[in-house]
Design an enzyme around this catalytic site. Structure first.
Site, PDB file in Angstrom:
ATOM      1  N   MET A  26     -21.165   1.452  -0.440  1.00 26.09           N
ATOM      2  CA  MET A  26     -21.829   1.893   0.779  1.00 26.09           C
ATOM      3  C   MET A  26     -22.018   3.407   0.733  1.00 26.09           C
ATOM      4  O   MET A  26     -22.138   4.063   1.772  1.00 26.09           O
ATOM      5  CB  MET A  26     -21.009   1.487   2.008  1.00 26.09           C
ATOM      6  CG  MET A  26     -20.871  -0.035   2.109  1.00 26.09           C
ATOM      7  SD  MET A  26     -20.558  -0.620   3.781  1.00 26.09           S
ATOM      8  CE  MET A  26     -19.045   0.209   4.131  1.00 26.09           C
ATOM      9  N   HIS A  33     -14.872   5.512  -6.748  1.00 23.49           N
ATOM     10  CA  HIS A  33     -16.165   4.911  -7.110  1.00 23.49           C
ATOM     11  C   HIS A  33     -16.601   5.386  -8.496  1.00 23.49           C
ATOM     12  O   HIS A  33     -17.155   4.617  -9.283  1.00 23.49           O
ATOM     13  CB  HIS A  33     -17.259   5.330  -6.123  1.00 23.49           C
ATOM     14  CG  HIS A  33     -17.090   4.792  -4.736  1.00 23.49           C
ATOM     15  ND1 HIS A  33     -16.769   5.580  -3.676  1.00 23.49           N
ATOM     16  CD2 HIS A  33     -17.225   3.535  -4.249  1.00 23.49           C
ATOM     17  CE1 HIS A  33     -16.720   4.840  -2.579  1.00 23.49           C
ATOM     18  NE2 HIS A  33     -16.991   3.597  -2.899  1.00 23.49           N
ATOM     19  N   ASP A 152      -9.779  -3.126  -1.423  1.00 22.32           N
ATOM     20  CA  ASP A 152     -10.141  -4.115  -0.403  1.00 22.32           C
ATOM     21  C   ASP A 152      -9.741  -5.488  -0.947  1.00 22.32           C
ATOM     22  O   ASP A 152     -10.590  -6.269  -1.374  1.00 22.32           O
ATOM     23  CB  ASP A 152     -11.643  -4.052  -0.129  1.00 22.32           C
ATOM     24  CG  ASP A 152     -12.034  -2.739   0.499  1.00 22.32           C
ATOM     25  OD1 ASP A 152     -12.032  -2.648   1.728  1.00 22.32           O
ATOM     26  OD2 ASP A 152     -12.324  -1.783  -0.247  1.00 22.32           O
ATOM     27  N   ARG A 189     -13.043   6.986   3.952  1.00 22.66           N
ATOM     28  CA  ARG A 189     -12.582   7.354   5.301  1.00 22.66           C
ATOM     29  C   ARG A 189     -11.532   8.460   5.275  1.00 22.66           C
ATOM     30  O   ARG A 189     -11.235   9.043   6.326  1.00 22.66           O
ATOM     31  CB  ARG A 189     -12.009   6.129   6.008  1.00 22.66           C
ATOM     32  CG  ARG A 189     -13.067   5.082   6.327  1.00 22.66           C
ATOM     33  CD  ARG A 189     -12.520   3.994   7.225  1.00 22.66           C
ATOM     34  NE  ARG A 189     -13.600   3.207   7.806  1.00 22.66           N
ATOM     35  CZ  ARG A 189     -14.140   2.139   7.243  1.00 22.66           C
ATOM     36  NH1 ARG A 189     -13.695   1.712   6.075  1.00 22.66           N
ATOM     37  NH2 ARG A 189     -15.128   1.498   7.834  1.00 22.66           N
TER      38      ARG A 189
END
Ligand code: PAF
Length: 277
Positions: A26, A33, A152, A189
């Site tokens: 996202m 990443h 996740d 975040r």
């Protein structure tokens, strides 16, 4: 590196791309990443192309405020993709992914998306949105392999279960959580944490590490509650579950999982349990 900002451009690119290794994101890319993309580029070497998808998927946010403030850093993201060896970045608009007036199907959700009472309970509708967008991208990009991070953990199990059923031709490849040097799991975040909150957030990885030494599940869960409590953190959950089904512990591998808000920032993390000795 090609920047594909619409489906027609993707369709022109795909025939010459060989086997596609897809990195779903996202955006707001960080070093975690980057490691994922490097892995994708290595997997694709010699046989195809590593394609990064950047799309902030509105259907998976159960909290509109969370969606509104989700960081958008496209120029920096493209630089990360380039330096990590991506062959292309697919950045479609919302209207191309969800064409107005057309309903994009949500696949049947596997039990791990609805029954464990973890992310499914805390973020109602979240996995329906994740499965919807993942299936849509799999159908558009037609990857051979898709790489998903282990941070996740429930999402990874949900996607594995969904893909087994709906898109068995796509191999789901897990990638270990990348951490800051002090243990904090990397997350888009984290940038919202104040200095004081960031220090307190370290209790999450500390709780998982200490729980890894416990002799029983009950002891592990008590240790996590205590370590988090010492830093003033009330977890949404801090539990040990079956690693694949995320139901109560069975005979298979187990995972310790935590979700907690630190200030207004919701963080998740997990680790194999017990720690491998
Ligand atoms: O893990 C994420 O970043 C998202 O949930 C994903 C898989 C890219 C779907 O929007």
């Amino acid at each position: 590196m090609e920047i594909l900002d619409n489906i027609a451009a993707l369709n022109r690119f795909r025939p010459g791309a060989g086997e596609i290794v897809l990195i779903p994101t996202m955006g707001a890319l960080h070093a975690g990443h980057e490691a994922l993309i490097r892995r994708g580029a290595r997997l694709a070497a010699g046989r195809g192309t590593c394609v990064v998808w950047i799309f902030v998927n509105p259907t998976q946010f159960n909290d509109p405020a969370d969606f509104a403030r989700y960081p958008k850093t496209l120029d920096a993201d493209l630089a990360v993709c380039r330096s990590a060896g991506a062959g292309a970045v697919f950045v479609p608009s919302k209207d191309e992914i969800y064409p107005p007036g057309i309903s994009v199907p949500v696949p049947d959700l596997p039990r791990v998306a609805t029954e464990p009472g973890l992310e499914d309970a805390m973020r109602p509708g979240h996995f329906a949105g994740v499965c919807q967008v993942v299936l849509r991208f799999f159908e558009l990009v037609k990857p051979k392999v898709a790489v998903f991070g282990e941070k996740d953990w429930q999402q990874l199990q949900v996607i594995r279960a969904m893909a087994k059923h709906a898109t068995p031709q796509v191999e789901i490849s897990p990638f270990p959580t990348v951490r800051e040097s002090d243990g904090l799991a990397m997350s888009s975040r984290n940038r919202f944490l104040s200095a004081e909150e960031r220090t307190r957030a370290l209790a999450i990885s500390r709780a998982l590490t200490r729980a890894g030494e416990a002799g029983s599940q009950r002891e592990a869960e008590a240790i996590m509650a205590t370590v988090l409590g010492e830093s003033g953190i009330q977890p949404e959950y801090a539990v040990v579950r079956d690693a694949e089904t995320l139901q109560e512990v069975g005979a298979g591998a187990r995972r310790a999982l935590i979700a907690a808000k630190v200030g207004s920032v919701r963080l998740i993390d997990n680790q194999q349990w017990p720690k491998r000795r």
